[in-house]
Design an enzyme around this catalytic site. Structure first.
Site, short mmCIF file in Angstrom:
data_model
loop_
_atom_site.label_atom_id
_atom_site.label_comp_id
_atom_site.label_asym_id
_atom_site.label_seq_id
_atom_site.Cartn_x
_atom_site.Cartn_y
_atom_site.Cartn_z
N THR A 108 -2.65 -18.56 42.80
CA THR A 108 -3.49 -19.77 42.87
C THR A 108 -2.95 -20.77 43.89
OG1 THR A 108 -2.21 -20.96 41.21
CG2 THR A 108 -4.00 -19.54 40.40
N ASP A 203 13.36 -19.21 51.15
CA ASP A 203 14.01 -17.92 51.38
C ASP A 203 14.91 -17.96 52.62
OD1 ASP A 203 13.00 -16.67 49.17
OD2 ASP A 203 11.30 -15.78 50.21
C1 PRP Z 1 7.40 -23.99 49.19
C2 PRP Z 1 7.84 -25.23 49.95
C3 PRP Z 1 7.07 -26.31 49.25
C4 PRP Z 1 5.79 -25.63 48.89
C5 PRP Z 1 4.75 -26.07 49.87
O1 PRP Z 1 8.08 -23.89 48.01
O2 PRP Z 1 9.21 -25.43 49.94
O3 PRP Z 1 7.71 -26.81 48.09
O4 PRP Z 1 6.02 -24.22 48.99
O5 PRP Z 1 3.54 -25.52 49.54
P1 PRP Z 1 2.31 -26.39 49.03
O6 PRP Z 1 2.20 -27.57 49.95
O7 PRP Z 1 1.16 -25.44 49.16
O8 PRP Z 1 2.54 -26.80 47.61
P2 PRP Z 1 7.97 -22.63 47.00
O9 PRP Z 1 6.93 -22.89 45.97
O10 PRP Z 1 7.84 -21.38 47.80
O11 PRP Z 1 9.35 -22.67 46.23
P3 PRP Z 1 10.84 -22.52 46.78
O12 PRP Z 1 11.16 -23.75 47.57
O13 PRP Z 1 11.63 -22.44 45.51
O14 PRP Z 1 10.93 -21.27 47.60
#
Ligand code: PRP
Ligand code: URA
Length: 209
Positions: A108, A203
């Site tokens: 989602t 990552d």
């Molecule tokens: C990534 C990134 C942001 C988010 C951005 O985190 O660091 O927090 O996605 O996406 P959005 O603007 O669509 O919400 P992720 O959820 O991959 O988690 P992580 O940092 O733990 O890898």
């Protein structure tokens, strides 16, 4: 777009290009994220409150400004936002640090909270929320929601790369938040990754995957 600041300094643009390169390894990637955050903070913290202190120079005693004590809180969105914290602390070592844990659902793309710990009291502080990536904007919107629920008022959001979609969403949801962006990219792809972007920031910072 009065509340959006694109920090297009040549040093930042150069370092973002290095970040984008898929051949850039974890150690260099981590260092670049930290350096860019420091350079961006220099601009984003222009309005930090000052107070006058008395200092004795070799010539005479004078009143001179210093950053007003305990006024800044840095709040990274876990995980990737963590990579930006030390760059800001290098400029303001006395800042408090809060944490908001959010991950994006892979299907989602909506954010899910798993952790929230903020410095208290938060009301009087300038709060800088950090996350290298502003993609759909869901994580940033949710993080600012949490901070406001806890009483935060003067909130800035700092990201290294933004998609137009995320920028528009954050601005609409929180028009009072000042947003600092290193580079505004073209668009999101069907997996809600930023194009051209830099891939998965978490990552690449932590060497997972
Ligand atoms: C990534 C990134 C942001 C988010 C951005 O985190 O660091 O927090 O996605 O996406 P959005 O603007 O669509 O919400 P992720 O959820 O991959 O988690 P992580 O940092 O733990 O890898
Ligand atoms: N999160 C990332 O780390 N990268 C993107 O491109 C989008 C969301």
């Amino acid at each position: 777009m009065e509340n959006v600041h694109i920090i297009d300094h040549p040093l930042i643009q150069h370092k973002i290009s290095m970040l984008r390169d898929k051949h850039t390894g974890t150690a260099e990637f981590r260092a670049l994220i930290e350096e860019i955050a420091m350079l961006m903070a220099y601009e984003a913290l222009r309005d930090l409150p000052l107070e006058e202190i008395e200092v004795e120079t070799p010539i005479e005693t004078c009143m001179t400004p210093v950053i007003a004590g305990k006024k800044l809180a840095v709040v990274p969105i876990l995980r990737a936002g963590l990579g930006m914290v030390n760059g800001i602390l290098a400029l303001v070592p006395t800042a408090k640090v809060g944490h908001i844990g959010l991950y994006r659902d892979e299907t989602t793309h909506e954010p899910h909270e798993y952790y929230c710990k903020l410095p208290s009291p938060i009301e009087q502080r300038t709060i800088v929320v950090t996350d290298p990536m502003l993609a759909t904007g869901g994580s940033a919107e949710a993080a600012v929601d949490f901070i406001k629920q806890h009483g935060g008022k003067n909130i800035k959001f700092m990201c290294i790369i933004a998609a137009p979609e995320g920028l528009a969403r954050l601005q609409k949801a929180h028009p009072d938040v000042q947003i600092y962006v290193g580079h505004l990219d073209r668009c999101l792809n069907s997996d809600a990754y930023i194009c051209p972007g830099l891939g998965d920031a978490g990552d690449r910072i932590f060497g997972t995957k």
